[in-house]
Design a protein around this motif. Structure first.
Motif, mmCIF file in Angstrom:
data_model
loop_
_atom_site.group_PDB
_atom_site.id
_atom_site.type_symbol
_atom_site.label_atom_id
_atom_site.label_comp_id
_atom_site.label_asym_id
_atom_site.label_seq_id
_atom_site.Cartn_x
_atom_site.Cartn_y
_atom_site.Cartn_z
ATOM 1 N N THR A 55 -23.275 3.673 16.208
ATOM 2 C CA THR A 55 -24.185 3.605 15.054
ATOM 3 C C THR A 55 -23.457 3.574 13.711
ATOM 4 N N THR A 56 -22.143 3.615 13.723
ATOM 5 C CA THR A 56 -21.376 3.562 12.478
ATOM 6 C C THR A 56 -20.162 2.651 12.640
ATOM 7 N N VAL A 57 -19.782 2.048 11.529
ATOM 8 C CA VAL A 57 -18.590 1.190 11.475
ATOM 9 C C VAL A 57 -17.890 1.448 10.150
ATOM 10 N N SER A 58 -16.561 1.477 10.179
ATOM 11 C CA SER A 58 -15.811 1.499 8.928
ATOM 12 C C SER A 58 -14.626 0.556 9.065
ATOM 13 N N ILE A 59 -14.278 -0.053 7.937
ATOM 14 C CA ILE A 59 -13.078 -0.891 7.865
ATOM 15 C C ILE A 59 -12.318 -0.416 6.635
ATOM 16 N N GLN A 60 -11.155 0.161 6.886
ATOM 17 C CA GLN A 60 -10.313 0.693 5.814
ATOM 18 C C GLN A 60 -9.134 -0.249 5.601
ATOM 19 N N LYS A 61 -8.871 -0.565 4.334
ATOM 20 C CA LYS A 61 -7.715 -1.402 3.997
ATOM 21 C C LYS A 61 -6.703 -0.530 3.263
ATOM 22 N N LEU A 62 -5.516 -0.449 3.833
ATOM 23 C CA LEU A 62 -4.401 0.278 3.234
ATOM 24 C C LEU A 62 -3.400 -0.745 2.739
ATOM 25 N N VAL A 63 -2.714 -0.431 1.655
ATOM 26 C CA VAL A 63 -1.764 -1.360 1.040
ATOM 27 C C VAL A 63 -0.425 -0.665 0.828
ATOM 28 N N ARG A 64 0.637 -1.442 1.010
ATOM 29 C CA ARG A 64 2.000 -0.975 0.710
ATOM 30 C C ARG A 64 2.727 -2.134 0.040
ATOM 31 N N PHE A 65 3.318 -1.884 -1.121
ATOM 32 C CA PHE A 65 4.002 -2.951 -1.859
ATOM 33 C C PHE A 65 5.462 -3.105 -1.462
ATOM 34 N N ALA A 66 6.090 -2.062 -0.942
ATOM 35 C CA ALA A 66 7.494 -2.147 -0.522
ATOM 36 C C ALA A 66 7.655 -1.389 0.790
ATOM 37 N N PRO A 67 8.554 -1.851 1.651
ATOM 38 C CA PRO A 67 8.735 -1.194 2.948
ATOM 39 C C PRO A 67 9.076 0.294 2.846
ATOM 40 N N THR A 68 9.650 0.712 1.731
ATOM 41 C CA THR A 68 10.017 2.123 1.582
ATOM 42 C C THR A 68 8.865 2.976 1.053
ATOM 43 N N GLU A 69 7.775 2.324 0.631
ATOM 44 C CA GLU A 69 6.625 3.055 0.092
ATOM 45 C C GLU A 69 5.648 3.429 1.202
ATOM 46 N N ALA A 70 4.830 4.429 0.923
ATOM 47 C CA ALA A 70 3.761 4.809 1.836
ATOM 48 C C ALA A 70 2.552 3.910 1.583
ATOM 49 N N PHE A 71 1.722 3.716 2.611
ATOM 50 C CA PHE A 71 0.469 2.995 2.437
ATOM 51 C C PHE A 71 -0.487 3.856 1.623
ATOM 52 N N PHE A 72 -1.320 3.219 0.807
ATOM 53 C CA PHE A 72 -2.391 3.918 0.097
ATOM 54 C C PHE A 72 -3.694 3.166 0.351
ATOM 55 N N GLU A 73 -4.820 3.882 0.213
ATOM 56 C CA GLU A 73 -6.113 3.261 0.477
ATOM 57 C C GLU A 73 -6.531 2.376 -0.688
ATOM 58 N N ARG A 74 -6.755 1.105 -0.392
ATOM 59 C CA ARG A 74 -7.250 0.150 -1.383
ATOM 60 C C ARG A 74 -8.767 0.160 -1.390
ATOM 61 N N HIS A 75 -9.347 0.113 -0.173
ATOM 62 C CA HIS A 75 -10.805 0.222 -0.065
ATOM 63 C C HIS A 75 -11.216 0.643 1.334
ATOM 64 N N ILE A 76 -12.477 1.072 1.434
ATOM 65 C CA ILE A 76 -13.054 1.374 2.740
ATOM 66 C C ILE A 76 -14.534 1.024 2.724
ATOM 67 N N TYR A 77 -14.923 0.252 3.727
ATOM 68 C CA TYR A 77 -16.333 -0.035 3.973
ATOM 69 C C TYR A 77 -16.825 1.008 4.965
ATOM 70 N N ARG A 78 -18.030 1.531 4.740
ATOM 71 C CA ARG A 78 -18.676 2.444 5.686
ATOM 72 C C ARG A 78 -20.115 1.968 5.859
ATOM 73 N N TRP A 79 -20.458 1.595 7.091
ATOM 74 C CA TRP A 79 -21.798 1.085 7.367
ATOM 75 C C TRP A 79 -22.408 1.848 8.527
ATOM 76 N N GLY A 80 -23.719 1.819 8.590
ATOM 77 C CA GLY A 80 -24.447 2.408 9.710
ATOM 78 C C GLY A 80 -25.685 1.588 10.002
ATOM 79 N N ARG A 81 -26.316 1.886 11.143
ATOM 80 C CA ARG A 81 -27.611 1.282 11.471
ATOM 81 C C ARG A 81 -28.359 2.166 12.445
#
Length: 176
Positions: free
Chosen positions: A150-176
């Motif tokens: 009954t729920t779905v999420s799609i999270q997009k994480l971004v990293r600009f350099a291989p030595t950097e950690a990923f950070f959250e750019r966006h997240i979709y959260r849906w339900g029905r």
């Protein structure tokens, strides 16, 4: 007493372990199936998109919908779906795509499938990665799909350099 062939084997194993090589054989590469993606089809999903506004450096939340429909069989063995994302308060920003799953299930939407697991509650977790531009810079994207009954999420994480950690750019959260 350790024989010379056994000594060589032990030294080789020690070198591999020191270099970070796993001792067990590599497992089969992660893949998803058309049935996994079909879990998104049916009635439209309703929810939100929360994203990082690079200009203000603040999180913004807007209403969002997702509609997924399986398309006819492809001659090259890939499976395709129509994926439409809508924005209730900003209909001019609505978007759609044809999402393709490779015949071997190792590429979805142009993203390499890295992980597929199913939790005890039946929620499927898929992790993919892909390179692309973000904020006018080359970046590595990691997508985390959580698909439950009954729920779905799609999270997009971004990293600009291989030595950097990923950070959250966006997240979709849906339900029905």
């Amino acid at each position: 007493m350790i024989t010379t062939p056994l000594r060589r084997l032990l030294v080789a194993v020690a070198v591999l372990v020191a270099q970070g090589a796993p001792l067990a054989a590599q497992s089969k590469p992660a893949a998803i199936t058309p049935a996994d993606v079909d879990r998104l089809t049916g009635a439209p999903w309703k929810g939100t998109l929360e994203y990082l506004d690079y200009t203000s450096q603040k999180q913004v939340t807007i209403k969002s919908t997702l509609a997924v429909r399986r398309l006819p069989a492809q001659s090259d063995g890939t499976t395709a779906w129509s994926m439409a994302i809508g924005y209730t308060d900003e209909p001019d920003a609505n978007s759609g795509e044809t999402a393709m799953l490779s015949a071997d299930g190792r590429t979805f939407r142009g993203e390499a499938v890295l992980e597929r697991t199913i939790a005890a509650d039946g929620t499927m977790r898929v992790v993919t990665e892909q390179d692309g531009p973000d904020d006018n810079r080359p970046a590595r994207f990691r997508f985390v799909y959580l698909i439950g009954p009954t729920t779905v999420s799609i999270q997009k994480l971004v990293r600009f350099a291989p030595t950097e950690a990923f950070f959250e750019r966006h997240i979709y959260r849906w339900g029905r």
